[in-house]
Structures are given as structure tokens and as C-alpha cells.
Design an enzyme around this catalytic site. Structure first.
Site, PDB file in Angstrom:
ATOM      1  N   LYS A   1      21.377  58.060  83.222  1.00 31.22           N
ATOM      2  CA  LYS A   1      22.630  58.833  83.258  1.00 31.22           C
ATOM      3  C   LYS A   1      22.349  60.333  83.139  1.00 31.22           C
ATOM      4  CE  LYS A   1      25.392  55.061  81.306  1.00 31.22           C
ATOM      5  NZ  LYS A   1      24.308  54.142  80.887  1.00 31.22           N
ATOM      6  N   ILE A  24      21.192  71.080  84.745  1.00 35.46           N
ATOM      7  CA  ILE A  24      21.251  72.056  85.822  1.00 35.46           C
ATOM      8  C   ILE A  24      20.490  71.515  87.030  1.00 35.46           C
ATOM      9  CG2 ILE A  24      21.495  73.985  84.226  1.00 35.46           C
ATOM     10  CD1 ILE A  24      18.555  74.634  84.720  1.00 35.46           C
ATOM     11  N   ARG A  30      31.058  39.615  82.282  1.00 37.80           N
ATOM     12  CA  ARG A  30      31.116  38.608  81.228  1.00 37.80           C
ATOM     13  C   ARG A  30      31.505  37.257  81.830  1.00 37.80           C
ATOM     14  NH1 ARG A  30      28.850  42.076  78.985  1.00 37.80           N
ATOM     15  NH2 ARG A  30      29.252  43.024  76.948  1.00 37.80           N
TER      16      ARG A  30
END
Length: 238
Positions: A69, A73, A183
Site C-alpha cells: 500500500k 512522492i 468470507r
């Protein structure tokens, strides 16, 4: 770049190695054997030596989704992506901010690395977004970021399966839609808020499913994985 969307379920199931040590990750991989070929490595394992473990999985002909993730810059993103591309991993995540995505795409050009833009975490709902200062609801923000990822040339996005159908309509058939928060029926949600079963996620347009606790936390991990794969194969290509 785009990524191949596998018709075979074993290429579309990504098991999240959300465990604290390399030893435990090795045990999970050993127990799953040939049933699983794709693994996700995130912060928890990365900070315990997970980057070297990722390389060992690649050497063992497994696929690796490196869930970092990234957001920084442009130059920092580009230099990081260049090094990740050399590792041989299959997927890398970064937050779906346009400038960061454009820098990453340019840095990964010519490699086989599939870049994924993270839209809205599946642990977040509309109340969480408001608390964080966003005025859009979850679906609106997800679709906005999905379109931006498509425009930037990303290989795919990470989003809840709840939004997968709308995303697929917005970005077309070629982008990967990788969905956490999967799930099996009867499983507890845990800290996830926008969840879906494997079959429903595929029907909605997801290309790859990330499953962690329902497999890693199961008494018989291989049996749990095989049950999910069976459910996925019953649906076929979405």
C-alpha cells in the site's frame, strides 16, 4: 500493464500470510502444498523478514502479492517500484492516488509486475470515511479511484467485492479486481465490514480473491482452501 485473469481457480485464490513469523508462514505454505500457488505478504510478515521469504516463494515457483500500500512522492514511489519489479513478485499495491500511480506505472514499464491501486479498505464503511475527512460514500470513492487507476494504466485495483460489479462496469473486462474481505458462508467477519462469499464475489466480477483467516486460522488449512477452491470452480469464469 494488465494481468492475465486466470480461468483456473488456483490462480485466482490468494492466501494471505497474515502471520507473525517466517516459521509460521513456512508452515502454512507447507500445509497447503500444491493446492495453493498464490500468496499475499503484508506489513506484518515484511517486518519479520518477509521480503526474503517472498523471494524464496518466487524461487519455488509460487506467485507473490506484495501488499505494501505504497504512498509517497513520485520519485520515491518510482525507485521503490523499480526494485520490487526486480524481485519477481506478481503483484504490488499502492494507494490509488493519481500521481503516485502514474509514477509507479512508468517505473514498472517493461516488467511483469502487476500494479494494483487500493481504493477503500474493506475495514472501512461510510462512517469511517466521514471521520477521515472524506465526503464521498464508499461506493462513490471506490468508483472514482478505480477510474483513476484505469486512466493511469494500472493492472488492477483492490476493492471490496461489494463494489465489484459496479467497478467492472466502469473499467471494463481487462483490469484485475482483487477482493479482500472474502468470507465463506458461516464465517465470522472479524474486522472486515464489507464482505462477500467466494461465489458471490466471482459472480460480481472479481478476478482474484484474497482469503486469510478462513484458511490460515482453520484447524485443517488445506481442507479449508480446497473447500473454497471447490466453491470457486463451481462458478467458473465470471
Amino acid at each position: 500493464m494488465t494481468t492475465e485473469l486466470h480461468d483456473d481457480a488456483s490462480g485466482r485464490l490468494i492466501v494471505g500470510l497474515d502471520v507473525p513469523t517466517i516459521a509460521e508462514a513456512e508452515k502454512v505454505v507447507e500445509e497447503l502444498g500444491n493446492a495453493v500457488s498464490f500468496y499475499k505478504i503484508g506489513y506484518q510478515l515484511v517486518f519479520a523478514g518477509g521480503l526474503d521469504f517472498a523471494k524464496s516463494l518466487v524461487a519455488a515457483r509460487k506467485k507473490v502479492f506484495l501488499d505494501m500500500k505504497l504512498l509517497d512522492i513520485d520519485n520515491t514511489i518510482a525507485k521503490g517500484v523499480e526494485n520490487v519489479a526486480k524481485m519477481g513478485v506478481s503483484m504490488l499495491t499502492l494507494h490509488a492516488y493519481p500521481k503516485a500511480m502514474r509514477a509507479a506505472v512508468e517505473a514498472a514499464r517493461g516488467s511483469d509486475l502487476c500494479l494494483l491501486g487500493v481504493t477503500v479498505l474493506t475495514s472501512m464503511d461510510n462512517a469511517d470515511l466521514r471521520e477521515a475527512g472524506y465526503f464521498d460514500n464508499a461506493e462513490t470513492l471506490v468508483l472514482k479511484r478505480a477510474r483513476q487507476a484505469h486512466e493511469a494504466g494500472m493492472g488492477g485495483i483492490v476493492a471490496s467485492a461489494v463494489e465489484a460489479q459496479a467497478i467492472r462496469q466502469a473499467v471494463g473486462p481487462d483490469m484485475a479486481i482483487v477482493t479482500p474481505g472474502i468470507r465463506p458462508a458461516g464465517s465470522e467477519k472479524g474486522d472486515q465490514k464489507r464482505v462477500m462469499t467466494p461465489a458471490d464475489a466471482l459472480r460480481a466480477g472479481a478476478s482474484h480473491l484474497i482469503v486469510a483467516r478462513p484458511i490460515v486460522g482453520a484447524p485443517d488449512r488445506k481442507a479449508a482452501a480446497l473447500a473454497i477452491l471447490k466453491e470457486m470452480r463451481s462458478i467458473g469464469r465470471s
